[in-house]
Design a protein around this motif. Structure first.
Motif, PDB file in Angstrom:
ATOM      1  N   PRO A   1       0.809  -1.226   0.000  1.00 23.29           N
ATOM      2  CA  PRO A   1       0.000   0.000   0.000  1.00 23.29           C
ATOM      3  C   PRO A   1       0.841   1.274   0.000  1.00 23.29           C
ATOM      4  CG  PRO A   1      -0.930  -1.557   1.536  1.00 23.29           C
ATOM      5  CD  PRO A   1       0.361  -2.147   1.044  1.00 23.29           C
ATOM      6  N   HIS A   2       2.035   1.243   0.604  1.00 20.54           N
ATOM      7  CA  HIS A   2       2.790   2.502   0.649  1.00 20.54           C
ATOM      8  C   HIS A   2       3.320   2.879  -0.736  1.00 20.54           C
ATOM      9  CE1 HIS A   2       6.885   0.878   0.577  1.00 20.54           C
ATOM     10  NE2 HIS A   2       7.358   2.084   0.662  1.00 20.54           N
ATOM     11  N   GLY A   3       3.573   1.850  -1.583  1.00 20.01           N
ATOM     12  CA  GLY A   3       4.005   2.146  -2.943  1.00 20.01           C
ATOM     13  C   GLY A   3       2.807   2.461  -3.828  1.00 20.01           C
TER      14      GLY A   3
ATOM     15  N   PHE B   1      19.625   4.585   0.781  1.00 23.34           N
ATOM     16  CA  PHE B   1      19.304   5.998   0.594  1.00 23.34           C
ATOM     17  C   PHE B   1      17.796   6.236   0.827  1.00 23.34           C
ATOM     18  CE2 PHE B   1      18.731   9.718  -2.229  1.00 23.34           C
ATOM     19  CZ  PHE B   1      19.575  10.576  -1.540  1.00 23.34           C
ATOM     20  N   HIS B   2      16.973   5.338   0.258  1.00 30.41           N
ATOM     21  CA  HIS B   2      15.512   5.480   0.372  1.00 30.41           C
ATOM     22  C   HIS B   2      15.048   5.314   1.827  1.00 30.41           C
ATOM     23  CE1 HIS B   2      11.295   5.152  -0.737  1.00 30.41           C
ATOM     24  NE2 HIS B   2      11.210   3.990  -0.111  1.00 30.41           N
ATOM     25  N   PHE B   3      15.534   4.275   2.508  1.00 23.13           N
ATOM     26  CA  PHE B   3      15.105   4.031   3.892  1.00 23.13           C
ATOM     27  C   PHE B   3      15.599   5.140   4.818  1.00 23.13           C
ATOM     28  CE2 PHE B   3      14.914  -0.864   3.109  1.00 23.13           C
ATOM     29  CZ  PHE B   3      13.625  -0.723   2.626  1.00 23.13           C
TER      30      PHE B   3
ATOM     31  N   LEU C   1       7.210  -0.304  10.183  1.00 16.78           N
ATOM     32  CA  LEU C   1       7.812   1.018  10.424  1.00 16.78           C
ATOM     33  C   LEU C   1       7.853   1.856   9.134  1.00 16.78           C
ATOM     34  CD1 LEU C   1       8.820   2.064  13.138  1.00 16.78           C
ATOM     35  CD2 LEU C   1      11.141   1.590  12.406  1.00 16.78           C
ATOM     36  N   HIS C   2       8.548   1.347   8.118  1.00 22.38           N
ATOM     37  CA  HIS C   2       8.723   2.138   6.891  1.00 22.38           C
ATOM     38  C   HIS C   2       7.379   2.425   6.200  1.00 22.38           C
ATOM     39  CE1 HIS C   2      10.570   3.589   3.188  1.00 22.38           C
ATOM     40  NE2 HIS C   2       9.798   2.747   2.517  1.00 22.38           N
ATOM     41  N   SER C   3       6.626   1.358   5.966  1.00 17.70           N
ATOM     42  CA  SER C   3       5.384   1.531   5.219  1.00 17.70           C
ATOM     43  C   SER C   3       4.347   2.403   5.965  1.00 17.70           C
ATOM     44  CB  SER C   3       4.842   0.144   4.871  1.00 17.70           C
ATOM     45  OG  SER C   3       3.683   0.248   4.143  1.00 17.70           O
TER      46      SER C   3
ATOM     47  N   SER D   1      10.989   2.672  -9.442  1.00 15.04           N
ATOM     48  CA  SER D   1      10.215   3.880  -9.758  1.00 15.04           C
ATOM     49  C   SER D   1       9.770   4.565  -8.472  1.00 15.04           C
ATOM     50  CB  SER D   1       8.958   3.541 -10.558  1.00 15.04           C
ATOM     51  OG  SER D   1       9.212   2.589 -11.513  1.00 15.04           O
ATOM     52  N   HIS D   2       9.337   3.736  -7.501  1.00 11.08           N
ATOM     53  CA  HIS D   2       8.849   4.286  -6.226  1.00 11.08           C
ATOM     54  C   HIS D   2       9.924   5.141  -5.550  1.00 11.08           C
ATOM     55  CE1 HIS D   2       7.340   4.284  -2.080  1.00 11.08           C
ATOM     56  NE2 HIS D   2       8.437   3.651  -1.696  1.00 11.08           N
ATOM     57  N   MET D   3      11.155   4.619  -5.514  1.00  7.43           N
ATOM     58  CA  MET D   3      12.219   5.328  -4.821  1.00  7.43           C
ATOM     59  C   MET D   3      12.546   6.654  -5.523  1.00  7.43           C
ATOM     60  SD  MET D   3      14.677   2.269  -3.405  1.00  7.43           S
ATOM     61  CE  MET D   3      14.896   1.286  -4.851  1.00  7.43           C
TER      62      MET D   3
END
Ligand SMILES: CC1=C(/C=C/C(C)=C/C=C/C(C)=C/C=O)C(C)(C)CCC1
Ligand SMILES: [Fe+2]
Length: 290
Positions: free
Chosen positions: A46-48, A102-104, A213-215, A278-280
């Protein structure tokens, strides 16, 4: 729920998982992969899936034609990335780890400078290589790497872990000097991440961080910026999640082998690689536009 609640929930679940690990209550790795696949699909995807809404807010999508263009570019990047992994899995994995660090790291962009948070993200990604190198070799070879390449990557991860840890600890030591105080929960979250990366099975560690955590933190962030509640954000993302499941099921029918857990593992990580390229990039643009 606020970001603090997500951290508290994450810390609680990790503590239970660590206690279970220390009491030798371990899930069979095949079952763990199935649980991870379900968790990544329903909590991670869902987060993406909100990327379309993010693209709208960045004015990348303003009409039907720009929407079609966005979806096409997104899908082509995903398909190219997956083909790239199948072609050169070792280089793809190293690239994936670097971009993911980098993304996290953006999870802590409000509390830490870039260098320190990349250090923390490197630690959380490379921690499994310290005590679970044999498990990682199995996972990486299932992800199409040769044993030799897998071992090279693992050695690189071990070095990166220690460098990341030094950079992160330097930041922590500097905090009182700069008279900055952070909440006890923030410190606990970081300590949990560090310990979880070393103690827990790598798949469990990654699944808990990514899904708890991330999502959720990203869903919350997007929700606040785009003025939608987390519930509505989940509703918006649902069609994309369903589409991904249908696509994955179709591809599974085409390419399935007799080993379900190896197949699932490939779909989770090589699929994530495809989708998250693509998301990142998009989230990087979005944070830059902040
Ligand atoms: C393959 C693999 C790993 C790396 C996973 C990565 C790098 C995931 C990145 C996901 C992203 C960037 C999602 C975006 O929102 C681990 C956990 C080290 C160990 C197990 C095998
Ligand atoms: Fe993300």
């Amino acid at each position: 729920m606020s970001k603090l609640h997500y951290s508290q929930f994450y810390i609680g679940v990790c503590t239970l998982a660590a206690l279970a690990t220390m009491a030798n209550i371990n899930m069979a790795s095949d079952n763990l992969i199935i649980v991870l696949a379900l968790a990544v699909t329903f909590l991670g995807l869902p987060h993406g899936a909100l990327d379309f809404a993010v693209a709208k807010s960045l004015n990348l999508v303003t009409s039907v034609s720009t929407a079609i263009r966005f979806v096409t570019i997104y899908s082509v990047v995903a398909a190219t990335s997956i083909s790239f992994w199948i072609w050169v899995p070792d280089i793809a994995l190293v690239l994936f780890l670097c971009i993911s660090a980098f993304h996290f790291s953006a999870d802590w962009r409000a509390t830490m400078p870039l260098f320190s948070r990349v250090g923390l993200a490197c630690t959380l990604l490379c921690g499994p290589s310290v005590l679970y190198s044999a498990t990682l070799t199995d996972l990486f070879t299932a992800l199409l790497l040769t044993t030799q390449a897998a071992n090279w990557v693992i050695q690189g991860m071990q070095i990166t872990f220690y460098i990341g840890l030094c950079v992160f600890l330097y930041f922590i030591i500097q905090l009182p000097i700069h008279k900055k105080s952070l909440s006890v929960w923030q410190y606990s979250e970081w300590l949990t991440l560090l310990l979880s990366s070393i103690i827990l099975n790598p798949l469990l560690h990654f699944g808990l961080y990514f899904c708890l955590l991330h999502s959720p933190k990203h869903l919350q962030d997007v929700g606040v910026k785009l003025h939608v509640s987390v519930k509505r954000a989940i509703a918006i993302s649902l069609p994309f999640v369903i589409l991904t499941i249908v696509l994955a099921a179709g591809l599974y029918e085409l390419f399935a082998s007799s080993n379900l857990s190896a197949d699932l593992l490939r779909w989770i990580f090589i699929g994530l690689f495809g989708l998250t390229m693509s998301h990142m990039l998009l989230i990087h643009l979005w944070h830059g536009a902040d």
